[in-house]
Design an enzyme around this catalytic site. Structure first.
Site, short mmCIF file in Angstrom:
data_model
loop_
_atom_site.label_atom_id
_atom_site.label_comp_id
_atom_site.label_asym_id
_atom_site.label_seq_id
_atom_site.Cartn_x
_atom_site.Cartn_y
_atom_site.Cartn_z
N ASP A 124 0.82 -1.21 0.00
CA ASP A 124 0.00 0.00 0.00
C ASP A 124 0.86 1.26 0.00
OD1 ASP A 124 -0.12 -1.95 2.05
OD2 ASP A 124 -1.18 -0.61 3.40
N GLU B 105 -7.88 -10.24 -0.85
CA GLU B 105 -7.35 -11.34 -0.04
C GLU B 105 -8.41 -12.38 0.31
OE1 GLU B 105 -5.19 -9.64 3.21
OE2 GLU B 105 -3.77 -8.64 1.87
N GLN C 271 -11.66 -6.46 -0.94
CA GLN C 271 -11.31 -5.08 -1.25
C GLN C 271 -11.17 -4.94 -2.75
OE1 GLN C 271 -7.52 -6.49 0.70
NE2 GLN C 271 -6.85 -4.55 -0.16
#
Lengths: 759, 759
Positions: A334, A460, A564
């Protein structure tokens, strides 16, 4: 939230007197302890040792005693208490008026800063004013090995042991009005020096005493104050740490930092802090009229992003930066994916330094690739020092997109800043080694199509998949970028062993990459077979999120449930790969299946919703991303702020509503559209060295260059214009019409905070 | 290899005197200690506690001192030493002639048995004969908490602590000429009583002394022997253990077992042992003329399979049975998949008891299914007591085929024995609950095809795949079998909540199951996309097997590399689902990609090679499977014998060369073909209660029924015949012509031992 940091040193917003506290924290970039990773069933290539950021010697402490009674907000009477994080001054100010249990009233004022100018230095100005005649004692301390809060030790006694009293004392010396303590970590063998010095200022007499012990040092000031009199203590704290330098060298380094700070003095430190931030905000500030909550949140976000990266200087930026021990202080994809692009646009030297850190770990990444049986370099999923420390391989080793995320960050830096030096310095090598990794990860099938099997994308909840669209597109771009960079730097490429044959293979793979698309549904399949998987029973999961706390990976991985943004992130990062119709249909499809169990999602959903014309939904998602810590949306801000979500919120505003982009060229593009509630939006970026100001208001977008003699080609919507310092350009806003109805989320999983009430 | 067991109690082949040893071992079925499973990154549904079979109180020890010098083969002069495992007597005999360092010669003879008749009892007859006048001391002992060998503790101090001194003393009492020691495990809270008693026989005088301590007891016999005189000690050892019974109850139970054994006496124990084995061999023996190595290996295999299961009586059979602590003593799918079908054909009551054990764990399996968010029952991947203890979910939780393996074992039992009582007793419930599991694991796509995604088949180098052929076929058969069983037992099915609608759904799923087939290559794809995956670089892996010790799962899973028969096992268990052409092509394809890093593979490859007409290759594979322990092919026979490989070797002989099968009907089928070196093959099975003898020799297959008044329909090749006791049936052998050339294996990975030299 009140944490202060400069990328090098960070302190949590603990009260000066230390108590009460959630967890005390002082963190140094790259300073960690190691511990064994215990596996009930081990496997080849599993990392053997973990790393955890350590709470180092605490220099924030200034304890106050009023006639022998300790100032503690839990006792006596707190008449008033206010703390203020000043984004422009770069300070945390505090004012309290307190009456001791024995009835003595005092006023306390303190101001803290972690200096952007002198990166090893913390300054604290602490004042106590007596409202009646009072004996006042200030104890300014350095304390090592503070009690550890309940940490993420997974109940493993060895991890707990490693993190309990992690600092072995080496030396402890009094220095001037203060002391320097030197410690060493037991297992990672890092040396740490922490020092303090003081300026003391009072009207009347005062006495000073010093004590130095291996694990603590105390400077005590005693004074009797008359009503209205003030005792003022300026505390300078400095840190030095190293894996290689000697104890005397570190001790001297800290002593020098202290004398340098004291020589400058408190006022100069404050002025330098302000000057640094003035320069930053001039090129980065956003103005959001009509939404004061978002206005504050965006500045909070930018301030923390700056604090994360400003002076990191070739050490990793953790997912929580230096604000807490969440994720053990590790850096993840990230940072390159969400944080560096923001720094590249606002404070590019910090982005460059963070990229230099990555490049400095290439040897470790090459070793890791060898361990995995791969070519090139494999950057770690999570690390502090560059070694892989992730203990769950399906969501780490199996997620090689981290390598392409790093490569992309280099490319973004090059395209946006126009600086080609970093590529020559280290970027080319990173691009080449990651391209080699991808070549060894992918393969051509018998029809010549190029596949990457058995990998995990950003989502994930869907792991070890074949042909994840995001990963495949990232790999292709990485290969293409390496090929182009090698062509730009032929001599250096040759030095890295790159041949024209190798480059041709990179291009061939990139061009043949497989992108799964479900013709029947007219949507992209996040990975092969994804749209054929069973659906998740969202009704049954109601109220049971995070899903990973309520369902096994086994079930999550085999269903159409998305943690996500994954395919949606691919649409954000590869806008040219998707038609408007695909974007609309894909967004609709994945919105219905995304549970947003990660703080890395709302910001991306905001961008795509904005681009697809769902401006109100985008506004809601932007609020969720921007307020992640101010509203403690995930209930874990205590472990540190969510730097990537904060950075992503800025991107959501600037790319989502501002329509900023570059389309893989060096030309700034703008295509703004605002939600109803935002009446005016101003943002500033640096583009190829030029400060740019964009204002969206009154039906117009106006692009101007605040600096002198600047000139910049800009594409506004589909029109190429040239903006100069003398001639800003304005164009009327164009509406964004959605192609489909506003997409729906799984039951109960709409944006967690909303920009405005909905029907 | 010299281990003795009866399924209830097992002792390793340690020397009587205990030293030297690899690891001392006395094991009790279902007796284990628990320990915490430490995860560096935990996940929902991960088992928290592991189980490890414990080396319990050692009753094998009989130490000898010759004029105060301990008999130890490492010292003095060992003139001769021989040990003999007698498959028909069920004993381990030993003879040694030893001269002590001081020069005193003695002859030692001992015989051990673990009684099949009295399942709690071990007997040892120990004789020492003096060749000169000698003072002889025998110390017969019970010893708890023997030093633990280096065990699989993964370096975790908590696991080591749990297994170090695992038995807490409870009581210790002298009894008759012996003692009973009672202990309790600390964490699993299982109670254990171990007792010994003795008969002593000598020509002259002797003295006996007894000592009892919490962790050991010793009965000492002293005698002075003249040349030619013998001191003889018969030692009776008995065990009792329980999770629920009280200490007095267990102590009494063991005392009763001891008195019962002593009352019977040594000779009676031996006779009963022989009688049990005579009965077994009459219905199970194989004769392999022309290959004496294989002849011995097959009897060794059958003997160990019998020892694993004979008196297990509703406890789990471990993968190493009671011969070592490999795999921590856990049971796996190989027991139902490979061992129970052999017991069903040779000693069916043992198979029935093992199946009853599985059924007794249904409540735990239902709980596990709930934890996983699934319907029905999910049996554990590895366990001792029925709870899931596997710590690596991609190769355990994700491998639900274990449930269909259990269901298949029930079906094999029903079809082969003709016993329908077990189905009514517990089989129906297992079939129903596993069918429910499958229904919740699979789903129909929008074209009505039924899929099972994200699972791992037998090949542990290809995990978390979609539509694994083996798993899908097994699931379909499980669903079909449950539907048929419900139809056979309508009232009981109703009692289990089965409705006609549910049964219809089972049948619909089974009929719509997806079986991936690669049309271009003309082979089945082990799972979706498998034949499109990248190829493994076998050249680069040369000499680096087991692959999992040299390559990460990440790489293994995404490549066309097969650990063990998977699609090939599907062809063994579903012969009717594959044409001869498919069988030949599939075998050729998967042989080239199978590394056989599991001892569960060679036996299956042997069957398929035999069926495809590659009889010599099949013969080689059969040798590898049968000699797994006699030649220590995997280098780990010290951890215990490979029961499933031994059982599989028998299946390879009987199904591969004998062509035995049933084609999902109740009719015995025979289609034999022998490799060159085997000139005559005889095997015996029990079919629907009838002993059957099959002889393949002189170009004929001859099927006869040794028992009186028996009658059995048999299909020989494609001809239906009826065999009666009075009228054996002979038919000429038919040749098996291979359709393709003998398949090749990856470089260096042909059969590890060869039945005969090859070109």
């Amino acid at each position: 939230m009140f944490a202060l940091a400069n990328g090098h040193v960070g302190i949590r917003g603990n009260l000066d007197e230390g108590e009460p506290h959630d967890s005390l924290g002082t963190y140094l970039s790259g300073f960690y302890e190691e511990h064994v990773l215990p596996y009930p069933e081990s496997g080849y290539g599993y990392p053997e040792s973990g790393q955890t950021m350590v709470n180092v010697t605490d220099g924030k402490l200034v304890r106050l005693l009023v006639d022998d009674e300790p100032f503690d907000v839990r006792y006596g009477t707190l008449r008033s208490h206010e703390r203020e994080l000043d984004f422009r001054a770069g300070t945390l100010r505090r004012e309290a008026e307190w009456v001791s249990p024995a009835g003595r009233p005092v006023k306390i004022r303190s101001t803290r800063l972690v200096s952007f100018a002198q990166r090893a230095v913390i300054g604290i100005a602490y004042e106590v004013e007596a409202l009646e005649e009072t004996r006042v004692i200030l104890q300014s301390e350095l304390v090592a090995n503070e009690p550890r809060p309940v940490a993420v030790t997974n109940g493993d006694p060895r991890v707990a042991a490693a993190l309990d009293q992690p600092l072995d004392p080496v030396t402890a010396d009094a220095e001037h009005v203060g002391a320097v303590l030197v410690h060493r970590t037991r297992s990672s063998d890092l040396l740490l020096a922490a020092g303090m010095d003081h300026d003391i200022d009072a009207v009347g007499q005062f006495e000073v005493e010093q004590q130095v012990r291996p694990d603590w040092a105390r400077t005590t000031v005693v004074a009797v104050l008359q009503p209205g009199e003030t005792l003022r203590l300026v505390k300078y704290v400095a840190y030095g740490w190293s894996a290689t330098r000697s104890e005397p060298a570190l001790r001297d380094q800290v002593a020098a930092a202290l004398i340098s700070a004291r020589y400058a003095g408190w006022d100069t430190l404050k002025l330098a802090q302000r000057a640094f931030l003035d320069e930053f905000w001039a090129g980065a500030d956003v103005e959001v009229d009509g939404d004061p909550v978002l206005q504050q949140a965006m500045r909070f976000a930018l301030f923390h992003v700056l604090q994360a990266g400003a002076r990191t200087e070739r050490r990793a930026i953790g997912a929580k930066a230096l604000t807490g021990t969440g994720y053990s202080g590790h850096t993840f994809w990230d940072i390159e994916g969400f944080v560096l692009p923001v720094l590249t646009l606002t404070h590019p030297q910090a982005a460059a330094d963070a990229l230099r850190w990555r490049a400095s770990t290439l040897d470790l990444a090459r070793q890791r690739a060898r361990t995995l049986g791969l070519a090139g370099a494999a950057f770690p999923w999570r690390t502090i020092n560059g070694e892989e420390t992730s203990a769950y391989w399906p969501a780490s080793t199996a997620a090689p997109h981290v390598n392409a995320d790093v490569a992309r960050a280099f490319e973004e830096y090059r395209l946006i800043t126009g600086d080609t030096g970093l590529e020559r310095e280290c970027g080319l090598e990173v691009l080449v080694e990651t391209a080699r990794l991808w070549r060894s990860l992918g393969h051509h099938d018998r029809h010549g199509v190029w596949h990457i099997d058995g990998v995990t994308g950003p989502d994930e909840y869907t792991a070890l998949t074949d042909d994840n669209v995001f990963t495949n597109l990232m790999a292709a771009r990485n290969l293409q970028a390496a090929a182009d960079a090698a062509a730009r730097n032929p001599q250096q490429a040759t030095g890295l062993g790159v041949t024209t044959e190798e480059v041709a293979l990179w291009r061939a793979a990139a061009e043949a990459v497989h992108v799964p698309y479900d013709e029947e549904l007219g949507v992209h399949s996040q990975c092969e077979s994804f749209t054929r998987f069973g659906e998740w029973d969202f009704e049954a999961s109601s109220g049971r999120y995070l899903l990973l706390m309520h369902a096994p990976y086994f079930q999550l991985y085999r269903k159409q449930v998305v943690k996500q943004a994954d395919l949606v992130l691919a649409m954000q990062w590869f806008p040219e790969r998707f038609t408007a119709e695909q974007r609309a249909r894909n967004l609709d499809y994945y919105e219905r299946r995304t549970v947003r169990d990660s703080s890395l999602s709302a910001c991306t959903q905001a961008v795509l919703c904005a681009q697809a014309g769902h401006l109100e939904l985008a506004h809601d998602y932007l609020h969720e991303a921007a307020l992640v810590d101010l509203r403690d949306i995930h209930g874990n801000t205590g472990h540190g702020v969510h730097i990537a979500s904060l950075a992503g919120a800025w991107t959501a505003l600037v790319a989502g509503f501002g329509g900023l982009g570059h389309g893989e060229t060096t030309t700034l593009r703008l295509a703004p559209a605002l939600p109803d509630a935002i009446t005016r939006l101003v943002f500033r970026v640096r583009w190829r060295g030029t400060p740019v100001r964009v204002e969206v208001a009154d039906g117009q977008v106006r692009c101007s260059l605040p600096g002198p003699r600047a000139r910049l080609p800009v594409r506004i919507y589909d029109e190429e214009v040239v903006v100069t310092s003398a001639r800003p350009v304005s164009r009327p806003l164009r509406p964004r019409e959605p192609l489909l109805a506003t997409p729906e989320q799984p039951p109960g999983l709409g944006p967690r905070v909303r920009a405005r009430p909905r029907d």
